[in-house]
Scaffold this motif. Structure first.
Motif, mmCIF file in Angstrom:
data_model
loop_
_atom_site.group_PDB
_atom_site.id
_atom_site.type_symbol
_atom_site.label_atom_id
_atom_site.label_comp_id
_atom_site.label_asym_id
_atom_site.label_seq_id
_atom_site.Cartn_x
_atom_site.Cartn_y
_atom_site.Cartn_z
ATOM 1 N N MET A 1 -14.799 38.712 63.270
ATOM 2 C CA MET A 1 -13.925 38.334 62.393
ATOM 3 C C MET A 1 -13.231 39.444 61.497
ATOM 4 O O MET A 1 -13.982 40.291 61.227
ATOM 5 C CB MET A 1 -14.678 37.579 61.307
ATOM 6 C CG MET A 1 -15.299 36.289 61.557
ATOM 7 S SD MET A 1 -16.216 35.204 60.511
ATOM 8 C CE MET A 1 -16.638 36.102 59.044
ATOM 9 N N THR A 2 -12.070 39.466 61.772
ATOM 10 C CA THR A 2 -11.325 40.462 61.109
ATOM 11 C C THR A 2 -10.227 39.905 60.369
ATOM 12 O O THR A 2 -9.424 39.214 60.817
ATOM 13 C CB THR A 2 -10.837 41.410 62.378
ATOM 14 O OG1 THR A 2 -11.805 41.905 63.114
ATOM 15 C CG2 THR A 2 -9.807 42.584 61.860
ATOM 16 N N ILE A 3 -9.890 40.634 59.027
ATOM 17 C CA ILE A 3 -8.722 40.186 58.546
ATOM 18 C C ILE A 3 -8.196 41.633 58.327
ATOM 19 O O ILE A 3 -8.661 42.673 57.726
ATOM 20 C CB ILE A 3 -9.296 39.788 56.864
ATOM 21 C CG1 ILE A 3 -10.069 38.351 57.232
ATOM 22 C CG2 ILE A 3 -8.192 39.660 56.149
ATOM 23 C CD1 ILE A 3 -10.500 37.653 55.932
ATOM 24 N N ASP A 4 -6.754 41.567 58.916
ATOM 25 C CA ASP A 4 -5.618 42.681 58.623
ATOM 26 C C ASP A 4 -5.230 42.643 57.293
ATOM 27 O O ASP A 4 -4.474 41.455 56.792
ATOM 28 C CB ASP A 4 -4.942 42.562 59.570
ATOM 29 C CG ASP A 4 -3.996 43.751 59.743
ATOM 30 O OD1 ASP A 4 -4.340 44.885 59.393
ATOM 31 O OD2 ASP A 4 -2.728 43.510 60.149
ATOM 32 N N SER A 9 0.440 41.538 53.100
ATOM 33 C CA SER A 9 0.134 40.365 53.667
ATOM 34 C C SER A 9 -1.477 40.603 54.222
ATOM 35 O O SER A 9 -1.943 41.471 54.345
ATOM 36 C CB SER A 9 0.945 39.920 54.743
ATOM 37 O OG SER A 9 0.751 40.765 55.850
ATOM 38 N N MET A 10 -2.014 39.394 54.325
ATOM 39 C CA MET A 10 -3.447 39.474 54.821
ATOM 40 C C MET A 10 -3.324 38.173 56.059
ATOM 41 O O MET A 10 -2.809 37.016 55.663
ATOM 42 C CB MET A 10 -4.392 38.926 53.588
ATOM 43 C CG MET A 10 -4.632 39.969 52.641
ATOM 44 S SD MET A 10 -5.912 39.239 51.468
ATOM 45 C CE MET A 10 -5.419 40.232 49.889
ATOM 46 N N THR A 11 -3.938 38.709 57.164
ATOM 47 C CA THR A 11 -3.995 37.737 58.215
ATOM 48 C C THR A 11 -5.152 37.993 58.959
ATOM 49 O O THR A 11 -6.005 39.028 58.764
ATOM 50 C CB THR A 11 -2.863 38.051 59.405
ATOM 51 O OG1 THR A 11 -3.025 39.521 59.941
ATOM 52 C CG2 THR A 11 -1.328 37.710 58.874
ATOM 53 N N SER A 12 -5.520 36.872 59.869
ATOM 54 C CA SER A 12 -6.897 36.749 60.417
ATOM 55 C C SER A 12 -6.539 36.870 62.030
ATOM 56 O O SER A 12 -5.781 36.284 62.620
ATOM 57 C CB SER A 12 -7.546 35.779 59.991
ATOM 58 O OG SER A 12 -9.025 35.406 60.791
#
Length: 150
Positions: A1-4, A9-12
């Protein structure tokens, strides 16, 4: 599980949902794709992304710690856990649903002549198309393209 996480912005890597910073605001306001009607802080947007990732993790279904974290994340967003689950589930169902069929298969520029004859109107100078009783294809094409989920 990584949230960039970036400044905007925030993406997964596990979910199609995202969070984006609102550009027309004088203060830092974030919006979640699955909760677009709420103005959020950066921390709340992160909590929403964490919630969505946990929701999509099959290993978290029976994990009391993960369920407690989901309750905590939903609390940070100011909504009930069940409401958050339903919002994300509705978005997922909308993404997986086949595209809606158009009202009419006839292009607007051809109008009723197309529908009545079952064929395109004759080009200028050519004989008019004969009327046929065959039904139109669902999309006005000989073969519908395959629908691919995902």
């Amino acid at each position: 599980m990584t949230i960039d996480v970036t400044a905007w912005s925030m993406t997964s890597d596990r979910t199609p949902e995202s969070a984006h910073r609102v550009t027309d605001s004088t203060i830092e306001v974030w919006r979640l794709s699955w909760l677009p009607d709420r103005e959020l802080t950066r921390g709340q947007a992160r909590a929403g992304m964490e919630f969505d990732e946990l929701l999509g993790d099959p290993g978290a279904v029976d994990d009391p710690t993960a369920l407690a974290r989901m309750d905590s994340y939903a609390g940070e967003l100011g909504i009930a856990t069940t409401d958050a689950v339903l919002r994300i589930a509705r978005r997922m169902a909308a993404r997986l649903a086949p595209p809606a069929e158009p009202e009419s298969a006839a292009p607007a520029e051809f109008g009723a002549a197309w529908v009545e004859s079952g064929a395109a109107p004759a080009e200028s100078g050519a004989a008019p198309a004969e009327r046929t009783d065959r039904p139109l294809q669902p999309h006005g094409r000989a073969i519908d393209p395959p629908y691919v989920l995902g």
